[in-house]
Structures are given as C-alpha cells and as structure tokens.
Design a protein around this motif. Structure first.
Motif, PDB file in Angstrom:
ATOM      1  N   GLY A  44       0.823  -1.206   0.000  1.00 21.82           N
ATOM      2  CA  GLY A  44       0.000   0.000   0.000  1.00 21.82           C
ATOM      3  C   GLY A  44       0.859   1.257   0.000  1.00 21.82           C
ATOM      4  N   THR A  45       1.936   1.224   0.750  1.00 21.19           N
ATOM      5  CA  THR A  45       2.815   2.398   0.840  1.00 21.19           C
ATOM      6  C   THR A  45       3.380   2.738  -0.541  1.00 21.19           C
ATOM      7  OG1 THR A  45       3.358   1.805   3.111  1.00 21.19           O
ATOM      8  CG2 THR A  45       4.886   3.300   1.997  1.00 21.19           C
ATOM      9  N   ASP A  48      -6.542   6.533  -0.764  1.00 23.77           N
ATOM     10  CA  ASP A  48      -5.928   5.376  -0.126  1.00 23.77           C
ATOM     11  C   ASP A  48      -7.077   4.539   0.430  1.00 23.77           C
ATOM     12  OD1 ASP A  48      -4.958   3.641   1.791  1.00 23.77           O
ATOM     13  OD2 ASP A  48      -3.357   4.973   2.447  1.00 23.77           O
ATOM     14  N   GLN A  82      -7.992   0.341   3.687  1.00 21.20           N
ATOM     15  CA  GLN A  82      -8.899  -0.210   4.701  1.00 21.20           C
ATOM     16  C   GLN A  82     -10.320  -0.409   4.171  1.00 21.20           C
ATOM     17  OE1 GLN A  82      -7.953  -1.449   7.487  1.00 21.20           O
ATOM     18  NE2 GLN A  82      -5.903  -0.588   7.710  1.00 21.20           N
ATOM     19  N   SER A 131      -3.998  -2.765  -0.576  1.00 18.79           N
ATOM     20  CA  SER A 131      -2.891  -3.556  -0.034  1.00 18.79           C
ATOM     21  C   SER A 131      -3.379  -4.964   0.303  1.00 18.79           C
ATOM     22  CB  SER A 131      -2.357  -2.870   1.227  1.00 18.79           C
ATOM     23  OG  SER A 131      -1.441  -3.713   1.883  1.00 18.79           O
ATOM     24  N   HIS A 145      -2.304  -7.387   2.391  1.00 16.51           N
ATOM     25  CA  HIS A 145      -2.355  -7.998   3.726  1.00 16.51           C
ATOM     26  C   HIS A 145      -3.496  -7.482   4.594  1.00 16.51           C
ATOM     27  CE1 HIS A 145      -0.048  -5.012   6.372  1.00 16.51           C
ATOM     28  NE2 HIS A 145       0.131  -4.503   5.189  1.00 16.51           N
ATOM     29  N   LYS A 146      -4.287  -6.543   4.068  1.00 18.82           N
ATOM     30  CA  LYS A 146      -5.473  -6.098   4.820  1.00 18.82           C
ATOM     31  C   LYS A 146      -6.710  -6.860   4.375  1.00 18.82           C
ATOM     32  CE  LYS A 146      -2.730  -2.792   6.256  1.00 18.82           C
ATOM     33  NZ  LYS A 146      -2.329  -2.401   7.563  1.00 18.82           N
ATOM     34  N   CYS A 192       0.972   0.534  12.485  1.00 16.88           N
ATOM     35  CA  CYS A 192       2.216   0.742  11.761  1.00 16.88           C
ATOM     36  C   CYS A 192       3.167   1.615  12.561  1.00 16.88           C
ATOM     37  CB  CYS A 192       1.935   1.377  10.411  1.00 16.88           C
ATOM     38  SG  CYS A 192       0.797   0.390   9.467  1.00 16.88           S
TER      39      CYS A 192
HETATM   40  N1  PLP Z   1      -2.784   3.031   4.073  1.00 13.72           N
HETATM   41  C1  PLP Z   1      -3.544   2.640   5.091  1.00 13.72           C
HETATM   42  C2  PLP Z   1      -4.860   3.319   5.344  1.00 13.72           C
HETATM   43  C3  PLP Z   1      -3.118   1.596   5.929  1.00 13.72           C
HETATM   44  O1  PLP Z   1      -3.877   1.211   6.945  1.00 13.72           O
HETATM   45  C4  PLP Z   1      -1.876   0.995   5.662  1.00 13.72           C
HETATM   46  C5  PLP Z   1      -1.338  -0.044   6.570  1.00 13.72           C
HETATM   47  O2  PLP Z   1      -1.674  -0.073   7.741  1.00 13.72           O
HETATM   48  C6  PLP Z   1      -1.134   1.434   4.556  1.00 13.72           C
HETATM   49  C7  PLP Z   1      -1.609   2.469   3.783  1.00 13.72           C
HETATM   50  C8  PLP Z   1       0.191   0.845   4.212  1.00 13.72           C
HETATM   51  O3  PLP Z   1       0.021  -0.401   3.552  1.00 13.72           O
HETATM   52  P1  PLP Z   1       1.257  -1.409   3.475  1.00 13.72           P
HETATM   53  O4  PLP Z   1       1.436  -1.960   4.860  1.00 13.72           O
HETATM   54  O5  PLP Z   1       0.819  -2.455   2.501  1.00 13.72           O
HETATM   55  O6  PLP Z   1       2.415  -0.633   3.003  1.00 13.72           O
END
Ligand code: PLP
Length: 385
Positions: free
Chosen positions: A71-72, A175, A178, A198, A200-201, A324
């Motif tokens: 996601g990042t 983004d 979630q 992403s 893993h969510k 995170c």
């Molecule tokens: N954006 C949101 C809203 C998230 O909750 C997260 C992870 O907690 C991310 C981005 C980052 O995703 P990733 O862990 O796949 O980099």
C-alpha cells in the motif's frame, strides 16, 4: 494460550484458499512471466487472471490495475507519479488523518518545495467539504484523501469529494487500503482517478499491493526499470503474491455481505458491551460513517499501551493508535486532529475484526477488557479510580 486476533486493520490472516493457490508458484511454476517461452507464458496468463480478479472487486478494467509491493508503494506511486507528470502544478491537498504512507510523504514534499494544504477534521473525524472546495486551486496537481481511516474506521464521502475535485480540474487519489473488501466499490461509476489497495489487509500476504490508475490519467512510473506492468512499474513481478492477491479479492467479493452482517454485529456487540461495562470510556469517530469491523475506544486515566500489555497476557491482539507506528509512543495524530482530549488519546485502543473472528471470541474480549481497565485504574497515579 489461544490467540484472539482483533487487529485486522494492522494485518489479516492469509486465507487458506489463498495460500493454496499461491503454493505452485513457489515451486513448479517458476518461469519469468516476461519470457518468450510458454513455461513463462503460463505464469503471465495467471497474472492476467489475478489482474481481472482485482479489477472485479473494484469494478474497474484490468488494464487499470498496476501491481506494486504494498500500500505504501501505491500511495507513493500515485502522488509522486501525478506530480512528476504535471511539473507545473506544485500544490497538493490532503487530510490531517492520513496513514503515514501519505501523511509523511506530503510532509516530505512540503519540505521540498511543494505546497501542501492539510485539511482538518471535526470531532467525529469528518472533513468539511466547503473547506476542501476552497482548498483546491488551479495549481493543485492532486487531492489525496483516504477512503476509510485505519485507526477509527471513519469513512469519508469520497464520491462527493471527487465531484468537487473534478469541478476544480484536479485529480483524486484515495488510499482505500482499509476499504477494499469491507465496502462495496464500483470504480466504473466513480470520480476516483487513482486508488491504493494492499493485500495484507484483505487476507492476502504482506508485500503485495495494487494501484488503480483510471484510463487516460497521466502518471509517471514511480519505479523505473523494465517494461513490466505495461511500463508502469519496473521489476519482475512477485508472482505468488500477485496470484494470492487475486484469489483474496475473489474471496473478499464473495464474503463482502458478511462484513455488513456478521462482522458488523460482532463489532457492535463488542463496542456496546465494553461501553456498558467500563465507565469513563468514549468511542472515537462517527457512529454512522464507519467501517463495519472497527472500533476505537478511549479509556480515561489509563495508558493504551498498558491495556494492550494486559490484553496480550490474555491472548488478545489489538492496537493502540496506528499499528504501523506501534513501538512509537507518540500519541495518535488522527485522534489529536479530531480534538480528542489528551488523556483520552493516551488511553485509546483499536479493535478490528474480520470474518475469521467468532462470537465466542467477541464474548471473551468483552469479559476480559473491563477488569483490565479497573485493575489499571486502581494502580493509576492519574486521579479517578
Ligand atoms: N494506508 C492505510 C490506510 C493503511 O492502513 C496501511 C497499513 O496499515 C497502509 C496504507 C500501508 O500499507 P502497506 O502496509 O501495505 O504498506
């Protein structure tokens, strides 16, 4: 000790069907999807299937999906990609409650010559759309507003935001890390230009993500290299994870109704029972516009980290603030932006459920948390017991 996992906004269990679908791509099918031979070609075909599965959950066209590492990366690729494609536009609009993947990137951009407008939120965690409208200018390259907040579960009215952004002639990135798998999405009928997800969510592995880029949107590649992903993201594809993400999206689409029935009922019971049994507590974030699986509760006169430690002793996994950033004792920037009183910010925990939780687990958490709070308050130096 049995683990009761209530930290699904941090990461989710990989669905067994996902693991099973991925396994052959660690062993038997190791060809490079870019190779000319059919041994690699069969892998490329499986990537196409995964791309279609990801597109299906979003209501998008497969050609609009770019696989990334997380996601990042998708957030960085969207924002930096649009800025690089529109170098004459140096203004970004975002919110004060974004995940660090957007929040810290925008801070970095602000320190490096860009103009960033950070929109505040009210006590419910909601944006003021008039403020948003006033903020978008002629030189606004991109508006990046999350679909749903990872800490509180608050959902933003992204389509309404998109209408404003379009009227002002800018691009909208959201983004939706979630939101995907928890809320129905249909990008075919949407004002969103770019969307992050992403794996893993949503019960796929860690280290895989995707970026939706609407057809016709100009966005310079973030990772420059080979011709993979139609020249939109260099690097040999993470084949097993891509295939796993595809399967996870197929399953998430199938189980989406459960999020609004079973998962929501479980969350509502968890929240209302804890609120009944533990005095001096408050739920953070809108009661109406909230993800069905998330509750963020503040307990006065105790520290969130102390609650988590004692919950951990009982086998319950949860988070305080953003997972995170756990390990950092910085108070949550999201709750601070909402004006949650300082003492309540420090005593906040987030519980986030998934379709793998059971009502027995919810009952267990309800039994365990109130005595933990009582015990901590008895030893708290901060006043009221
Ligand atoms: N954006 C949101 C809203 C998230 O909750 C997260 C992870 O907690 C991310 C981005 C980052 O995703 P990733 O862990 O796949 O980099």
């Amino acid at each position: 000790m049995k683990v009761v996992y209530a930290d699904n906004n941090a990461s989710t269990r990989v669905a067994p069907e996902v693991t099973e679908t991925m396994m052959p791509y660690f062993g038997e099918y190791y060809g490079n999807p870019s190779s000319m031979h059919s041994f690699g070609g069969q892998v490329a075909k499986k990537i196409d299937v995964a791309r279609q599965q990801v597109a299906d959950i979003l209501g998008a066209d497969p050609s609009e999906i770019v696989f990334t590492s997380c996601g990042t990366e998708s957030d960085n690729a969207a924002i930096l990609g649009v800025l690089r494609a529109h170098p004459h536009k140096r203004h970004i609009v975002t919110s004060r409650v974004e995940h660090p993947a957007v929040y810290n990137l925008c801070k970095y951009l602000a320190q490096n010559g860009y103009h960033v407008t950070e929109l505040g939120v009210d006590s419910q965690g909601m944006l003021n759309l008039n403020e948003l409208s006033d903020a978008v200018r002629e030189d606004t390259a991109i508006v990046s507003i999350m679909y749903a907040n990872n800490e509180t579960g608050v959902i933003f009215p992204i389509e309404e935001i998109g209408v404003i952004v379009k009227q002002k002639g800018s691009l909208l990135h959201t983004d939706a890390v979630q939101a995907v798998g928890k809320l129905p999405l249909n990008l075919a009928m949407s004002t969103i230009d770019l969307l992050t997800l992403s794996g893993h969510k949503l019960h796929a592995p860690k280290g895989i993500g995707a970026l939706f880029i609407r057809k016709g949107t100009t966005c310079t590649p973030f990772i420059i290299g080979g011709h993979q992903e139609k020249n939109r993201r260099g690097g040999t594809e993470n084949v097993p994870a891509i295939i796993g993400l595809g399967k996870a999206c197929e399953l998430a689409k199938k189980y989406l109704p459960d999020e609004h029935t079973f998962v929501k009922q479980a969350r509502d019971k968890l929240e209302s029972e804890i609120m009944k049994r533990a005095p001096d507590a408050r739920v953070n974030g809108s009661q109406i516009n909230r993800l069905p699986n998330t509750t963020n509760i503040s307990f006065e006169f105790v520290e969130g980290e102390a609650i988590l430690l004692l919950m951990n002793e009982k086998g319950i996994c949860a988070s305080s603030g953003s997972a995170c950033t756990s390990g950092s004792l910085e108070p949550s920037h999201v709750l601070r932006a909402m004006g949650v009183p300082f003492t309540a910010v420090h005593g906040s925990i987030r519980l986030s459920l998934s379709r793998y939780n059971t009502m027995e687990e919810v009952d267990y958490i309800i039994e365990q948390i109130p005595p933990i709070i009582k015990r901590l308050r008895e030893i708290s130096p901060y006043g009221r017991k």
